[in-house]
Write a protein that holds these residues in place. Sequence first.
Motif, PDB file in Angstrom:
ATOM      1  N   VAL A  36      -7.875   6.593  20.465  1.00  0.00           N
ATOM      2  CA  VAL A  36      -8.790   7.221  21.087  1.00  0.00           C
ATOM      3  C   VAL A  36      -9.586   7.953  20.290  1.00  0.00           C
ATOM      4  O   VAL A  36      -9.065   8.654  19.069  1.00  0.00           O
ATOM      5  CB  VAL A  36      -8.483   7.925  22.515  1.00  0.00           C
ATOM      6  N   ALA A  37     -11.051   8.207  20.596  1.00  0.00           N
ATOM      7  CA  ALA A  37     -11.617   9.386  19.860  1.00  0.00           C
ATOM      8  C   ALA A  37     -11.279  10.612  19.949  1.00  0.00           C
ATOM      9  O   ALA A  37     -11.047  10.997  21.248  1.00  0.00           O
ATOM     10  CB  ALA A  37     -13.098   9.065  19.919  1.00  0.00           C
ATOM     11  N   GLY A  38     -11.047  11.483  18.953  1.00  0.00           N
ATOM     12  CA  GLY A  38     -10.792  12.720  19.256  1.00  0.00           C
ATOM     13  C   GLY A  38     -10.661  13.644  18.148  1.00  0.00           C
ATOM     14  O   GLY A  38     -11.812  14.272  17.514  1.00  0.00           O
ATOM     15  N   ASN A  39      -9.686  13.771  17.033  1.00  0.00           N
ATOM     16  CA  ASN A  39      -9.740  14.514  15.902  1.00  0.00           C
ATOM     17  C   ASN A  39     -10.832  14.123  15.101  1.00  0.00           C
ATOM     18  O   ASN A  39     -11.572  14.836  14.354  1.00  0.00           O
ATOM     19  CB  ASN A  39      -8.629  14.733  15.362  1.00  0.00           C
ATOM     20  N   VAL A  40     -11.057  12.729  15.003  1.00  0.00           N
ATOM     21  CA  VAL A  40     -12.012  12.007  14.202  1.00  0.00           C
ATOM     22  C   VAL A  40     -12.665  11.048  15.234  1.00  0.00           C
ATOM     23  O   VAL A  40     -11.795  10.674  16.149  1.00  0.00           O
ATOM     24  CB  VAL A  40     -11.759  11.578  13.141  1.00  0.00           C
ATOM     25  N   PRO A  41     -13.636  10.214  14.866  1.00  0.00           N
ATOM     26  CA  PRO A  41     -14.104   8.981  15.734  1.00  0.00           C
ATOM     27  C   PRO A  41     -13.174   8.006  15.691  1.00  0.00           C
ATOM     28  O   PRO A  41     -12.207   7.786  14.968  1.00  0.00           O
ATOM     29  CB  PRO A  41     -15.445   8.766  14.870  1.00  0.00           C
ATOM     30  N   LEU A  42     -13.352   7.384  16.694  1.00  0.00           N
ATOM     31  CA  LEU A  42     -12.328   6.019  17.095  1.00  0.00           C
ATOM     32  C   LEU A  42     -12.140   5.226  15.815  1.00  0.00           C
ATOM     33  O   LEU A  42     -11.033   4.835  15.617  1.00  0.00           O
ATOM     34  CB  LEU A  42     -12.886   5.062  18.282  1.00  0.00           C
ATOM     35  N   ARG A  43     -13.406   4.735  14.891  1.00  0.00           N
ATOM     36  CA  ARG A  43     -12.933   3.749  13.990  1.00  0.00           C
ATOM     37  C   ARG A  43     -11.844   4.517  12.920  1.00  0.00           C
ATOM     38  O   ARG A  43     -11.346   3.553  12.348  1.00  0.00           O
ATOM     39  CB  ARG A  43     -14.386   3.377  13.406  1.00  0.00           C
ATOM     40  N   LEU A  44     -12.125   5.647  12.876  1.00  0.00           N
ATOM     41  CA  LEU A  44     -11.268   6.374  11.957  1.00  0.00           C
ATOM     42  C   LEU A  44      -9.762   6.578  12.479  1.00  0.00           C
ATOM     43  O   LEU A  44      -8.636   6.414  11.939  1.00  0.00           O
ATOM     44  CB  LEU A  44     -11.549   7.882  11.546  1.00  0.00           C
ATOM     45  N   THR A  45      -9.640   6.792  13.796  1.00  0.00           N
ATOM     46  CA  THR A  45      -8.231   7.112  14.392  1.00  0.00           C
ATOM     47  C   THR A  45      -7.638   5.661  14.356  1.00  0.00           C
ATOM     48  O   THR A  45      -6.368   5.647  14.263  1.00  0.00           O
ATOM     49  CB  THR A  45      -8.453   7.723  16.035  1.00  0.00           C
ATOM     50  N   SER A  46      -8.488   4.686  14.752  1.00  0.00           N
ATOM     51  CA  SER A  46      -7.895   3.404  14.709  1.00  0.00           C
ATOM     52  C   SER A  46      -7.348   2.644  13.408  1.00  0.00           C
ATOM     53  O   SER A  46      -6.188   2.139  13.434  1.00  0.00           O
ATOM     54  CB  SER A  46      -8.888   2.252  15.156  1.00  0.00           C
ATOM     55  N   ARG A  47      -8.076   3.033  12.344  1.00  0.00           N
ATOM     56  CA  ARG A  47      -7.511   2.898  11.055  1.00  0.00           C
ATOM     57  C   ARG A  47      -6.404   3.575  10.633  1.00  0.00           C
ATOM     58  O   ARG A  47      -5.295   2.963  10.128  1.00  0.00           O
ATOM     59  CB  ARG A  47      -8.736   2.970  10.013  1.00  0.00           C
ATOM     60  N   ASN A  48      -6.356   4.963  10.929  1.00  0.00           N
ATOM     61  CA  ASN A  48      -5.249   6.016  10.554  1.00  0.00           C
ATOM     62  C   ASN A  48      -4.138   5.562  11.298  1.00  0.00           C
ATOM     63  O   ASN A  48      -3.056   5.477  10.651  1.00  0.00           O
ATOM     64  CB  ASN A  48      -5.865   7.153  10.931  1.00  0.00           C
ATOM     65  N   ALA A  49      -4.104   5.078  12.492  1.00  0.00           N
ATOM     66  CA  ALA A  49      -2.901   4.524  13.398  1.00  0.00           C
ATOM     67  C   ALA A  49      -2.356   3.383  12.522  1.00  0.00           C
ATOM     68  O   ALA A  49      -1.069   3.275  12.131  1.00  0.00           O
ATOM     69  CB  ALA A  49      -3.217   3.945  14.571  1.00  0.00           C
ATOM     70  N   ARG A  50      -3.093   2.426  11.852  1.00  0.00           N
ATOM     71  CA  ARG A  50      -2.663   1.229  11.446  1.00  0.00           C
ATOM     72  C   ARG A  50      -2.271   1.687   9.773  1.00  0.00           C
ATOM     73  O   ARG A  50      -1.112   1.147   9.294  1.00  0.00           O
ATOM     74  CB  ARG A  50      -3.729   0.240  11.174  1.00  0.00           C
ATOM     75  N   MET A  51      -2.952   2.739   9.333  1.00  0.00           N
ATOM     76  CA  MET A  51      -2.267   3.131   7.945  1.00  0.00           C
ATOM     77  C   MET A  51      -0.844   3.638   8.089  1.00  0.00           C
ATOM     78  O   MET A  51      -0.065   3.187   7.355  1.00  0.00           O
ATOM     79  CB  MET A  51      -3.099   4.498   7.406  1.00  0.00           C
ATOM     80  N   MET A  52      -0.426   4.475   9.330  1.00  0.00           N
ATOM     81  CA  MET A  52       0.843   4.913   9.516  1.00  0.00           C
ATOM     82  C   MET A  52       1.836   3.943   9.684  1.00  0.00           C
ATOM     83  O   MET A  52       2.970   3.932   9.108  1.00  0.00           O
ATOM     84  CB  MET A  52       0.807   6.067  10.549  1.00  0.00           C
ATOM     85  N   CYS A  53       1.336   2.804  10.326  1.00  0.00           N
ATOM     86  CA  CYS A  53       2.377   1.669  10.688  1.00  0.00           C
ATOM     87  C   CYS A  53       2.643   1.034   9.271  1.00  0.00           C
ATOM     88  O   CYS A  53       3.876   0.697   8.950  1.00  0.00           O
ATOM     89  CB  CYS A  53       1.663   0.595  11.520  1.00  0.00           C
ATOM     90  N   GLN A  54       1.557   0.795   8.392  1.00  0.00           N
ATOM     91  CA  GLN A  54       1.811   0.073   7.046  1.00  0.00           C
ATOM     92  C   GLN A  54       2.827   1.018   6.374  1.00  0.00           C
ATOM     93  O   GLN A  54       3.743   0.511   5.628  1.00  0.00           O
ATOM     94  CB  GLN A  54       0.514  -0.213   6.384  1.00  0.00           C
ATOM     95  N   LEU A  55       2.404   2.503   6.105  1.00  0.00           N
ATOM     96  CA  LEU A  55       3.298   3.269   5.399  1.00  0.00           C
ATOM     97  C   LEU A  55       4.688   3.162   5.856  1.00  0.00           C
ATOM     98  O   LEU A  55       5.680   3.736   5.080  1.00  0.00           O
ATOM     99  CB  LEU A  55       2.910   4.660   5.247  1.00  0.00           C
ATOM    100  N   MET A  56       4.991   2.964   7.127  1.00  0.00           N
ATOM    101  CA  MET A  56       6.386   2.877   7.593  1.00  0.00           C
ATOM    102  C   MET A  56       6.919   1.734   7.706  1.00  0.00           C
ATOM    103  O   MET A  56       8.073   1.492   8.197  1.00  0.00           O
ATOM    104  CB  MET A  56       6.376   3.697   8.994  1.00  0.00           C
ATOM    105  N   ASN A  57       6.273   0.811   6.970  1.00  0.00           N
ATOM    106  CA  ASN A  57       6.560  -0.760   7.196  1.00  0.00           C
ATOM    107  C   ASN A  57       6.856  -1.146   8.397  1.00  0.00           C
ATOM    108  O   ASN A  57       7.944  -1.777   8.771  1.00  0.00           O
ATOM    109  CB  ASN A  57       7.774  -0.855   6.547  1.00  0.00           C
ATOM    110  N   ARG A  58       5.951  -0.874   9.595  1.00  0.00           N
ATOM    111  CA  ARG A  58       6.090  -1.237  10.999  1.00  0.00           C
ATOM    112  C   ARG A  58       4.920  -2.026  11.324  1.00  0.00           C
ATOM    113  O   ARG A  58       4.160  -1.756  12.304  1.00  0.00           O
ATOM    114  CB  ARG A  58       6.238   0.271  11.832  1.00  0.00           C
ATOM    115  N   GLY A  59       4.705  -3.056  10.610  1.00  0.00           N
ATOM    116  CA  GLY A  59       3.390  -3.992  10.981  1.00  0.00           C
ATOM    117  C   GLY A  59       3.681  -4.828  12.277  1.00  0.00           C
ATOM    118  O   GLY A  59       2.865  -5.418  12.749  1.00  0.00           O
TER     119      GLY A  59
END
Length: 307
Positions: A36-59
Amino acid sequence: MSLPLIIDCDPGVDDAVMLMMALASDALDVRAITTVAGNVPLRLTSRNARMMCQLMNRGDVPVYAGCPGPILRAPVTAEDFHGESGIAGLDPFEPDMPLEDGHAVTFLVETLKAAAPGEYTLVVTGPMTNIAAALTLDPSIAEGISRLVLMAGADSAGGNITPFSEFNVFADPHAAAIVFRSGIPATVMSLDVTHTVRAELPRIERLKAVPTERAAIMVQLLEAGNELEGRWKEGRKSPMHDPSTVAFLLAPHLFEAKATTVSVVTDEGDRFGQTCLAEAPGGPHDWVTTADADGFFDLIASLMERA
C-alpha cells in the motif's frame, strides 16, 4: 505447524526489518505480501517488498500491489524518515521476481472468502487502506481472519506525525476506522509500546556478532534507521514499530496488553487521526502496553542466526 499469514505493508525501513523477521521464521507461513502507499509511494513500496523477498531468498512469496492512496484524505508520505528509496541503508535494485497480476484488494477478498473460518492472521504495518477496502467490498471476509496484528495508533505516548496521531492511522484515518469498527480481534502495537523498544548500540553490537549475510543486512537497516531517527529526534535511536508485530506472533510472552475498544477521530482538526481507547474487559482490541526490549532483540538475533 506454521501460522498462515498475510502481510500488508508499506516498506519502509522498519517494514523491511519486519519482513526479514517474518520471512526467516519457520513458525510463520507467509502466504502473500500486499503493499500500500504509505511511507513512500506505491511503486516503491511494491518494489521494496520484492527486494526483501529476494534478499531473503523467498521468491516463493507472491507480492500484490494495492491502493495508491488513502480513501478520502490527501496522501502523505514519510521519505524524511525512511529515505527517498523507502529503505535507507540498502542500495535499491529492481527485483528479479515480478509483481503478481491483479490488485491486492481483489486478492484479499478472494483468498479470505475461500478460507476456512479463522484460517489467516493478518499483519498490517502501513495505512489500513487495503484491508478497509476489502472489508467494504465483502464484509464476510472477516470470517476468514482469526486476528489482525496492527502497527497503529498512540495513546499515552502521543503522536509521531501530529501531537495526537501516529503516522499509519493519520495517513488514512477513515480506513483505520473501518478496520477497528469491523470487530475483528486485533492486537495493536502502538507508539505506547514501540517507543520503548529501540535499536540501542549494545543491541546492534549483539547482531554484529552474528556471522550471517542476513544479520549484516539487518545491521545496515537498523543503523540507517538510527541515523534517520537521530536527525529528527535529538540523537534518539530508532524504535521498532513494524517489527513489533512479528515479534508478538513469535514471542507473545515478551508483551503485555489490556483489552480495549479503539475508535478513530475522522473529523478534520487538531485530533484528526487520533486513536481513542475505551478500556473494556473482553473488548476486541488488545492494546499492547509493555515489551521486553532485550528479549525482542534476542529474538531478532536468533532469527538472523538461522537465516
